[in-house]
Design a protein around this motif. Structure first.
Motif, PDB file in Angstrom:
ATOM      1  N   GLN A 193       1.034  -1.303  -0.182  1.00  0.00           N
ATOM      2  CA  GLN A 193       0.076  -0.112   0.051  1.00  0.00           C
ATOM      3  C   GLN A 193       0.893   1.359   0.082  1.00  0.00           C
ATOM      4  O   GLN A 193       0.257   2.307  -0.190  1.00  0.00           O
ATOM      5  CB  GLN A 193      -0.990  -0.116   1.154  1.00  0.00           C
ATOM      6  N   THR A 196       1.313   1.707  -3.944  1.00  0.00           N
ATOM      7  CA  THR A 196       0.097   1.893  -4.602  1.00  0.00           C
ATOM      8  C   THR A 196      -0.555   3.193  -4.317  1.00  0.00           C
ATOM      9  O   THR A 196      -1.281   3.921  -5.339  1.00  0.00           O
ATOM     10  CB  THR A 196      -0.766   0.610  -4.776  1.00  0.00           C
ATOM     11  N   ARG A 197      -0.434   3.481  -3.130  1.00  0.00           N
ATOM     12  CA  ARG A 197      -1.369   4.763  -2.826  1.00  0.00           C
ATOM     13  C   ARG A 197      -0.635   5.820  -3.635  1.00  0.00           C
ATOM     14  O   ARG A 197      -1.119   6.971  -3.950  1.00  0.00           O
ATOM     15  CB  ARG A 197      -1.455   4.926  -1.158  1.00  0.00           C
ATOM     16  N   ARG A 198       0.968   5.653  -3.466  1.00  0.00           N
ATOM     17  CA  ARG A 198       1.350   6.708  -4.230  1.00  0.00           C
ATOM     18  C   ARG A 198       1.365   6.882  -5.943  1.00  0.00           C
ATOM     19  O   ARG A 198       1.225   7.905  -6.483  1.00  0.00           O
ATOM     20  CB  ARG A 198       2.934   6.987  -3.938  1.00  0.00           C
ATOM     21  N   HIS A 200      -1.586   6.239  -7.095  1.00  0.00           N
ATOM     22  CA  HIS A 200      -2.911   6.962  -7.272  1.00  0.00           C
ATOM     23  C   HIS A 200      -2.403   8.386  -7.392  1.00  0.00           C
ATOM     24  O   HIS A 200      -3.140   9.341  -8.097  1.00  0.00           O
ATOM     25  CB  HIS A 200      -3.926   6.196  -6.518  1.00  0.00           C
ATOM     26  N   GLN A 201      -1.985   8.459  -6.127  1.00  0.00           N
ATOM     27  CA  GLN A 201      -1.474  10.162  -5.910  1.00  0.00           C
ATOM     28  C   GLN A 201      -0.990  10.808  -6.774  1.00  0.00           C
ATOM     29  O   GLN A 201      -1.116  11.816  -7.408  1.00  0.00           O
ATOM     30  CB  GLN A 201      -0.735  10.196  -4.687  1.00  0.00           C
TER      31      GLN A 201
END
Lengths: 239, 383
Positions: A193, A196-198, A200-201
């Motif tokens: 995570q 993957t959060r980055r 999307h960011q």
């Protein structure tokens, strides 16, 4: 200079300063700033003897590989006096780095996780998805490398190509990694995570794929050259 | 990951070559409607191929002593890019130039090289590839066509299918079994050169879904082959074919199959002045993919230039490239059909219809998508 000569010490420093535990805590990097400042990396893109811009791509790939705060990269871009185009191109490089890292994690997990009596990576359905994911990771890196060559020559169109490609593929790379890693990858404790959060960011930062595609589309339709001629001249800057 | 697969530039030395290819391609397509240009790969024009040969644009990567250009893979990239971008008819030299001549150079005897390569470089000798059979497609190692030793030479029996251009070709390089049985898989396969005008050879064209007949089925009924029909070593056919396919999978031909349609659509949009938000995003998205794929194809060419055999990298380019080629007609159809009061020329409509119909073949020819992803998965360490 060989690009890896720069990237390797940078990789060691970033990996040391931002272990997964540290990255989890937040986005501040004040404590690390002094060390990075002393290393001289923040000034690499600035001054008369600045690094060639395309050499910055491997450095931003390293930032992405370690989910390091993008503030480091922004500081480098600001000190170099480089504009928005530079940020979009180097964000694409960071997406390529994070993509590479989640691909490695997904491949390792697929070889490790046993279901139906064999590693899930032996299942053709899983192999096919990971192969496509690898194609996307390579595509983002090549788009960033293409855009960085001879920058700022043709900068706006090159940045649009790189960011349109990276933003289009970042969510697909992220979702492919999560599909392979299953419930494990959803946990806060799992490193997946962090990346993957980055993805999307960074996809949204400096403009998403539709914004950059529109800029390209408007430029192409205002011209009368064929698609290949336009791309050769305006993106590849070939004679 | 894939660290050597990295950005490269086309050397500037080939700009003259590009200009010559562009001029000849423009002449060739001057009187052809767009939907005929869109058939670039299957466009058969022997006179055009001879012109390319006379201008030194064929056999570019082959040594000069066999009539080639003595240049590297980038020379071929530049010329092929110009021919395909213009929609020029390349079928009459395509396979011989791309695959057969390099294969004969790499694995053939000195006598075979002198016998076949110069004519290929002149654009005067047409070859076909005999790989697929009715029972052997993706599982190529299961071929059953058989060549058996008889006296000095061989006797050939069996059948090939989906053979592009067989009705025009002079010769076929066929993958056949020379020992063992289909269960022996990769062992016992060899490549032989077959004279398609020899007694016992029957070529029957197959009509495709667009009404064209560019491929054929080929029957061998006790065809006598001379002793020097064998290319390379007996029993090494599988290794030779694998090397041959690496030439086939990474070039600009895996990006540009729908580019004539793309240009036709761009011309339509420019003439109507339509630049709505959805359309500009669609155009720009396709342009970004085109640029990225071109960078990937050039990076792959640089690996070939360095003497490597980029099997995995070529598979990456082909899978993404053919997906782009296949997405174009679908997106263009949607864009045009969402503006129903806007007139579309018959020529553009015919081109769109043709590309839509044949697009599924883009990811079949030269190795199906699932096979390529299997190769990439092996490169990732999953198999």
């Amino acid at each position: 200079m060989d690009r890896s000569e720069l990237a390797q010490p940078f990789e060691r420093m970033i990996a040391g300063l931002f272990p997964p535990g540290r990255v989890r805590e937040g986005n501040g990097w004040d404590a690390e700033r002094r060390e990075i400042e002393a290393s001289g990396f923040l000034d690499l893109l600035a001054g008369d003897d600045a690094l060639a811009f395309d050499h910055a791509v491997p450095l931003f790939i390293v930032l992405g590989r370690h989910a390091a705060p993008l503030g480091i990269g922004r500081e480098m871009i600001a000190r170099g006096g480089l504009g928005d185009g530079a940020e979009a191109i180097l964000l694409a490089a960071a997406i390529a780095g994070a993509g590479e890292r989640v691909l490695e994690m997904a491949v390792a997990y697929a070889n490790d996780r046993v279901q139906f009596g064999k590693p899930i990576g032996k299942q053709q359905a899983v192999q096919q998805n990971l192969a496509l994911m690898a194609e996307h990771v390579v595509a983002v890196r090549l788009a960033a490398e293409l855009a960085a060559a001879d920058f700022p020559d043709g900068g706006a169109m090159k940045a649009a190509v790189a960011k349109a490609t990276a933003s289009e593929l970042a969510p697909r790379i992220a979702s492919a990694a999560h599909a392979v890693c299953g419930a494990m990858g959803i946990g806060m404790e799992h490193d997946l995570q962090l990346f993957t959060r980055r993805l999307h960011q960074w996809r949204a930062e400096a403009g998403s794929e539709t914004l950059h595609s529109r800029a390209l589309g408007i430029a192409v339709l205002a011209d009368d050259r064929s698609a290949v001629d336009w791309v050769r001249a305006e993106v590849f800057r070939e004679a | 990951m894939f660290a050597s697969f990295t950005f490269a530039r086309i050397p500037a030395d080939y700009e003259d070559l590009r200009a010559t290819a562009r001029r000849l391609a423009k002449e060739a397509v001057a009187d052809r409607p767009m939907d005929v240009c869109a058939r670039s790969w299957s466009g058969y024009d022997a006179e055009f191929s001879r012109k390319l040969g006379a201008a030194g644009l064929l056999g570019l990567t082959l040594p000069k002593e066999y009539g080639g250009g003595g240049m590297g893979p980038f020379a071929r990239f530049v010329v092929v890019e110009e021919l395909l971008a213009a929609g020029a008819p390349v079928a009459a030299h395509w396979i011989a130039d791309r695959q057969s001549a390099p294969l004969i150079l790499n694995f053939g005897t000195e006598a075979q090289r002198h016998a076949y390569i110069p004519a290929i470089c002149r654009g005067e000798s047409l070859f076909a590839i005999g790989m697929s059979e009715p029972g052997s497609g993706s599982d190529l190692a299961s071929v059953r066509t058989r060549a058996e030793r008889r006296g000095d030479g061989w006797r050939l029996n069996g059948q090939k299918i989906w053979t592009s251009g067989a009705m025009h070709a002079d010769r076929m390089i066929a993958l056949v079994r020379t020992s063992g049985s289909a269960e022996d898989r990769h062992r016992g396969l060899s490549q032989v050169i077959v004279d398609l005008h020899a007694p016992g050879v029957t070529v029957r064209p197959i009509k495709d879904l667009a009404g064209d007949a560019h491929f054929a089925e080929v029957f061998f009924d006790d065809v006598a082959l001379p002793s020097d029909a064998l290319v390379g070593e007996e029993g090494q056919g599988w290794q030779q074919v694998t090397a041959e396919l690496a030439f086939e999978r990474s070039g600009p031909e895996r990006i540009y199959s729908s580019v004539v349609l793309l240009d036709g659509w761009l011309a339509h949009l420019r003439s109507t002045g339509r630049a709505d938000a959805a359309t500009t995003a669609l155009v720009g998205g396709m342009i970004a993919r085109l640029a990225t794929l071109r960078a990937m194809s050039i990076a792959c060419t640089a690996l070939l230039e360095a003497g490597e055999s980029p099997v995995v990298e070529a598979s990456i380019v082909k899978d993404l490239g053919t997906a782009f080629e296949q997405d174009l007609p679908l997106a263009i159809a949607d864009n045009l059909a969402s503006h129903r009061d806007e007139p579309v020329s018959d020529e553009l409509r015919r081109t769109l219809e043709y590309v839509t119909l044949v697009a599924p073949s883009f990811s079949l020819r030269g190795g199906a998508r699932e096979i390529l992803r299997g190769i990439i998965a092996r490169g990732l360490g999953l198999r």
